[in-house]
Scaffold this motif. Structure first.
Motif, PDB file in Angstrom:
ATOM      1  N   SER A  66       0.729  -1.127   0.074  1.00 12.51           N
ATOM      2  CA  SER A  66       0.041  -0.132   0.057  1.00 12.51           C
ATOM      3  C   SER A  66       0.737   1.314   0.101  1.00 12.51           C
ATOM      4  CB  SER A  66      -1.043   0.143   1.185  1.00 12.51           C
ATOM      5  OG  SER A  66      -0.162  -0.171   2.448  1.00 12.51           O
ATOM      6  N   ASP A  67       2.163   1.113   0.120  1.00  8.35           N
ATOM      7  CA  ASP A  67       2.986   2.189   0.218  1.00  8.35           C
ATOM      8  C   ASP A  67       3.448   2.621  -1.351  1.00  8.35           C
ATOM      9  OD1 ASP A  67       3.557   2.743   2.778  1.00  8.35           O
ATOM     10  OD2 ASP A  67       5.244   2.172   2.987  1.00  8.35           O
ATOM     11  N   VAL A  68       2.947   1.706  -2.097  1.00  2.00           N
ATOM     12  CA  VAL A  68       3.329   1.859  -3.578  1.00  2.00           C
ATOM     13  C   VAL A  68       2.290   1.705  -4.646  1.00  2.00           C
ATOM     14  CG1 VAL A  68       4.490   0.704  -5.585  1.00  2.00           C
ATOM     15  CG2 VAL A  68       5.825   1.097  -3.367  1.00  2.00           C
ATOM     16  N   LEU A 384      13.770  -1.218  -7.162  1.00  2.00           N
ATOM     17  CA  LEU A 384      12.986  -0.443  -6.417  1.00  2.00           C
ATOM     18  C   LEU A 384      12.318   1.013  -6.992  1.00  2.00           C
ATOM     19  CD1 LEU A 384      15.350  -0.372  -3.109  1.00  2.00           C
ATOM     20  CD2 LEU A 384      12.928  -1.380  -3.594  1.00  2.00           C
ATOM     21  N   PHE A 385      13.370   1.568  -7.903  1.00  3.65           N
ATOM     22  CA  PHE A 385      13.020   2.904  -8.550  1.00  3.65           C
ATOM     23  C   PHE A 385      11.711   2.603  -9.293  1.00  3.65           C
ATOM     24  CE2 PHE A 385      13.190   6.088 -11.646  1.00  3.65           C
ATOM     25  CZ  PHE A 385      13.031   7.337 -10.939  1.00  3.65           C
ATOM     26  N   LEU A 386      11.814   1.362 -10.175  1.00  5.01           N
ATOM     27  CA  LEU A 386      10.551   1.140 -11.236  1.00  5.01           C
ATOM     28  C   LEU A 386       9.523   0.884 -10.332  1.00  5.01           C
ATOM     29  CD1 LEU A 386      12.631  -1.117 -13.763  1.00  5.01           C
ATOM     30  CD2 LEU A 386      11.545   1.250 -14.138  1.00  5.01           C
ATOM     31  N   GLN A 387       9.446   0.316  -9.278  1.00  3.94           N
ATOM     32  CA  GLN A 387       8.242  -0.206  -8.570  1.00  3.94           C
ATOM     33  C   GLN A 387       7.905   1.107  -7.888  1.00  3.94           C
ATOM     34  OE1 GLN A 387       8.271  -4.290  -7.094  1.00  3.94           O
ATOM     35  NE2 GLN A 387      10.307  -3.838  -7.121  1.00  3.94           N
ATOM     36  N   GLY A 388       8.673   1.902  -7.172  1.00  3.41           N
ATOM     37  CA  GLY A 388       8.039   2.738  -6.205  1.00  3.41           C
ATOM     38  C   GLY A 388       8.644   4.248  -6.200  1.00  3.41           C
ATOM     39  N   GLY A 389       9.286   4.492  -7.266  1.00  2.00           N
ATOM     40  CA  GLY A 389       9.936   5.744  -7.530  1.00  2.00           C
ATOM     41  C   GLY A 389      10.829   6.145  -6.611  1.00  2.00           C
ATOM     42  N   ARG A 391      10.848   8.044  -3.756  1.00  2.00           N
ATOM     43  CA  ARG A 391      10.682   7.630  -2.249  1.00  2.00           C
ATOM     44  C   ARG A 391      10.867   6.172  -1.768  1.00  2.00           C
ATOM     45  NH1 ARG A 391       6.234   7.413   1.338  1.00  2.00           N
ATOM     46  NH2 ARG A 391       4.983   6.379  -0.379  1.00  2.00           N
ATOM     47  N   LEU A 392      10.571   5.260  -2.820  1.00  2.00           N
ATOM     48  CA  LEU A 392      10.929   4.008  -2.172  1.00  2.00           C
ATOM     49  C   LEU A 392      12.397   3.660  -2.396  1.00  2.00           C
ATOM     50  CD1 LEU A 392       9.797   1.204  -1.251  1.00  2.00           C
ATOM     51  CD2 LEU A 392       9.651   0.486  -3.815  1.00  2.00           C
ATOM     52  N   LEU A 393      13.128   4.398  -3.208  1.00  2.00           N
ATOM     53  CA  LEU A 393      14.433   4.082  -3.481  1.00  2.00           C
ATOM     54  C   LEU A 393      15.022   4.729  -2.330  1.00  2.00           C
ATOM     55  CD1 LEU A 393      17.013   3.232  -5.024  1.00  2.00           C
ATOM     56  CD2 LEU A 393      16.805   5.618  -6.302  1.00  2.00           C
ATOM     57  N   LEU A 394      14.881   5.786  -1.765  1.00  4.14           N
ATOM     58  CA  LEU A 394      15.594   6.675  -0.686  1.00  4.14           C
ATOM     59  C   LEU A 394      15.432   5.670   0.652  1.00  4.14           C
ATOM     60  CD1 LEU A 394      14.694  10.268  -1.310  1.00  4.14           C
ATOM     61  CD2 LEU A 394      17.090   9.263  -1.159  1.00  4.14           C
ATOM     62  N   LYS A 395      14.193   4.998   0.640  1.00  3.96           N
ATOM     63  CA  LYS A 395      13.752   4.433   1.919  1.00  3.96           C
ATOM     64  C   LYS A 395      14.594   3.122   2.146  1.00  3.96           C
ATOM     65  CE  LYS A 395       9.351   3.248   4.553  1.00  3.96           C
ATOM     66  NZ  LYS A 395       8.019   3.252   4.261  1.00  3.96           N
ATOM     67  N   LYS A 396      14.650   2.167   0.888  1.00  6.85           N
ATOM     68  CA  LYS A 396      15.298   0.792   0.929  1.00  6.85           C
ATOM     69  C   LYS A 396      16.549   0.794   0.189  1.00  6.85           C
ATOM     70  CE  LYS A 396      11.392  -0.703   3.152  1.00  6.85           C
ATOM     71  NZ  LYS A 396      11.354  -1.418   4.489  1.00  6.85           N
ATOM     72  N   GLY A 397      16.792   1.686  -0.728  1.00  3.86           N
ATOM     73  CA  GLY A 397      17.898   1.725  -1.645  1.00  3.86           C
ATOM     74  C   GLY A 397      19.084   1.074  -0.830  1.00  3.86           C
ATOM     75  N   LYS A 398      19.753   0.503  -1.714  1.00  6.26           N
ATOM     76  CA  LYS A 398      21.483   0.131  -1.144  1.00  6.26           C
ATOM     77  C   LYS A 398      22.497   1.095  -1.534  1.00  6.26           C
ATOM     78  CE  LYS A 398      20.680  -4.823  -1.633  1.00  6.26           C
ATOM     79  NZ  LYS A 398      20.957  -6.063  -2.132  1.00  6.26           N
TER      80      LYS A 398
END
Lengths: 402, 402
Positions: A66-68, A384-389, A391-398
């Motif tokens: 639901s975050d994405v 991650l970027f393709l799925q959640g832009g 915001r998600l990249l910053l949150k979970k990115g390596k």
């Protein structure tokens, strides 16, 4: 007004991306979109070996669906799929049923033991978040037991990994990082701990470029990984693999099988014709003989007609399936012609630990070592970027803070 | 020149403090000091329940002996003591022997199961760093197995703690903190997990002030701890305690026994006369009939002549034993009269979790809740300060950065 109902089964790479693309392709009034998934989170299947080794926290490898995907736009159902009743256009879930006009089956894989005796009962699988947390805890428990025990059984510290394919090799690479940390934590000499990879083929990573395989082997051996190539596993017992003609027993306290996967069992239960556990789909990714059912990701064989064999079943391919599928569903709704899937191979990189990797990118350029490791993180982040832009990249990115 | 040789066995509270006081009391040329310990680290026995619950890292609860005792001043031997040969003034170690002129036996405790059937084989003990790391890992392994398993056995999540004394109660207090964290980590409902404390006496914490016990029980019950008082354990099986006249089975995935301790088995092996596993020492802390052997800490009963029973065996008392012992060794070297031990009771506080505790301080003032929890941290820090000064306090002290 009766909007057509599109039901997507599974929120892996293919299912998440299909749902996302559908919300972008279609107007709000054009169709109702439903996403069904067992958990309320998506996890990065290609990061699971890191969760299993304990080198990343399991929460790094998952995010809330639901975050994405906005629950206002897509109906989210958290339940397990039991069966698809094709003649009724109906999906049976564990706790309810749901009808569909268009169906996307992207239910992923389960581990395939190829009927090796005792493997199902005695080995751990790198399959989902839960199974990988269990592997991590099991390994650490062996260390704690060894340290506290009166009689030391060095074999209990051995980690045996069956299968020298992509997952098996990435996993032993992570173990090579983790084991020294565990040794320090439990005051255990590193030389007591063995990491053994067993592969039936003459070499690990069959099908991979020979130079890359040589590089991977050397790098891992230098960090204490042992390889047993050409060693067919005849049986898995509680404490060992039985290999080769002379029934040699390789003892271990932890046994993990990474040697094979197959499509979700829902496929056979729903009466699809299977080839090695998956459905060979048409070029437009629809199941043979079906007008309104697409099958994607690890549930599908997509043929590379030029080479006469299927494209490799990777996360990269799964996300590209999603784009084709979402476009084709839009075409169906608009009575336009469907397009066939074309794989855009951006290369493949296998991690060999935190700072090492190897693979090919940009149609064949070989990469080794740190630059490959960096590229691997770029690939992980891209997903991650393709799925959640962003915001998600910053949150979970390596991204390393140093 | 032949310096007299003082050998201290064990680097617990009593042994560490004796060694430290000896280095302060005696000139460098006055005596040779030797400290023998199994590990190269000292650990805070009174913090072990936190290591076992996993609420603090095990490295917080230990420090290197050589960080506090200078190896230039004291000869440090890391080995296990097998036996004291009193008639030869000789200590037999696992890998060598060492003679002494003065001996300090401060070898601490081992868990006492009182012969309860199956307890030795099936229960974990809060005994040392290794055994407590194993408890921590075992508990988490139960959660990982439960989450990954097909058939859920809720009993596997139950943590059963035998013994409602000081250690047992402090341990369930820490579990009450830890369990919600584990539930979150493994997506398990808190209501599935039971923490059960079993005590044979009519009430937990026998001998403690009734108001304090009532407070502790209520506080722990509110956080989900269950108590079974007046429940004598007849047997410990692999998956349960058998209690009471009707042989009721209380099932659990983790069973920890905290019900009793006794002095080091080296005492009986060395032929000392024992009362409940410990040596009743003279007022000057020497073993009866021995001129040059002191016995301290959990190996000794020190009689409170006024009340006709021994002083309670606490860390606080052990550190005070050390002062008396070091002073008396100095007196022996100087041919001065020895002094008798006098216990200066600064009170006792039991932690009930991170922000709760209860106990008495300053001859009988009762403390509850946050102020008691703060006092408990003061006590824990005081022990570090006494052993290693401000440097050790800063490194390992229980100071919260907020």
């Amino acid at each position: 007004m009766n909007k057509p109902k599109i039901v997507v089964l599974g929120a892996g790479y293919a299912g998440m991306m299909t749902t996302k693309k559908l919300t972008q392709n279609l107007g709000i009034d054009e169709a109702e979109i439903v996403l069904v998934n067992k958990h309320n989170y998506h996890y990065e299947t290609t990061w699971l070996h890191e969760v299993a080794a304990g080198t990343i926290n399991h929460n790094r490898a998952r995010f809330m669906i639901s975050d994405v995907i906005s629950p206002n736009r897509v109906r989210l159902i958290y339940d397990s799929v039991v069966e698809v009743k094709r003649d009724e256009n109906l999906v049976v879930l564990e706790n309810s049923e749901i009808s569909y006009d268009y169906l996307v089956i992207s239910l992923g894989f389960v581990t395939n033991t190829f009927g090796i005796k005792g493997m199902e009962e005695n080995a751990f699988f790198i399959q989902d978040i839960d199974s990988c947390q269990l592997i991590r805890e099991h390994i650490e428990y062996q260390f704690a037991q060894y340290k506290n025990g009166e009689e030391k059984d060095d074999d209990s510290l051995t980690i045996l990994v069956g299968g020298g394919g992509f997952t098996g090799i990435e996993f032993v690479g992570e173990l090579a990082e983790k084991v020294p940390q565990l040794c320090k934590k439990y005051d255990i000499d590193r030389s007591k701990v063995r990491i053994i990879n067993v592969e039936a083929a003459p070499s690990i990573m069959p099908g991979f470029d020979k130079d890359l395989v040589t590089y991977a082997k050397k790098s891992l051996q230098e960090r204490g990984v042992e390889f047993r190539e050409g060693a067919a596993i005849k049986e898995c017992k509680a404490d060992c693999f039985v290999v080769g003609e002379d029934n040699e027993e390789i003892k271990a306290g932890t046994i993990v099988w990474t040697g094979g996967v197959t499509g979700s069992p829902v496929l056979s239960k729903s009466g699809f014709e299977l080839t090695k556990g998956k459905v060979t789909v048409n070029g437009d990714l629809r199941a043979p003989g079906e007008d309104n059912i697409f099958i994607l990701g690890d549930c599908a064989w997509v043929m590379n007609e030029a080479e006469g064999r299927p494209f490799p079943p990777t996360a990269q391919a799964a996300m590209q399936h999603a784009t084709t599928c979402a476009n084709n569903i839009k075409a169906l709704l608009h009575n336009e012609p469907l397009t066939n899937f074309v794989f855009d191979d951006k290369g493949t990189v296998a991690s060999l630990g935190v700072t090492d990797a190897m693979g090919t990118v940009f149609s064949g350029t070989k990469l080794y070592g740190k630059s490959a490791a960096t590229m691997k993180k770029v690939i992980d982040n891209r997903s991650l970027f393709l799925q959640g832009g962003p915001r998600l990249l910053l949150k979970k990115g390596k991204v390393r803070p140093f």
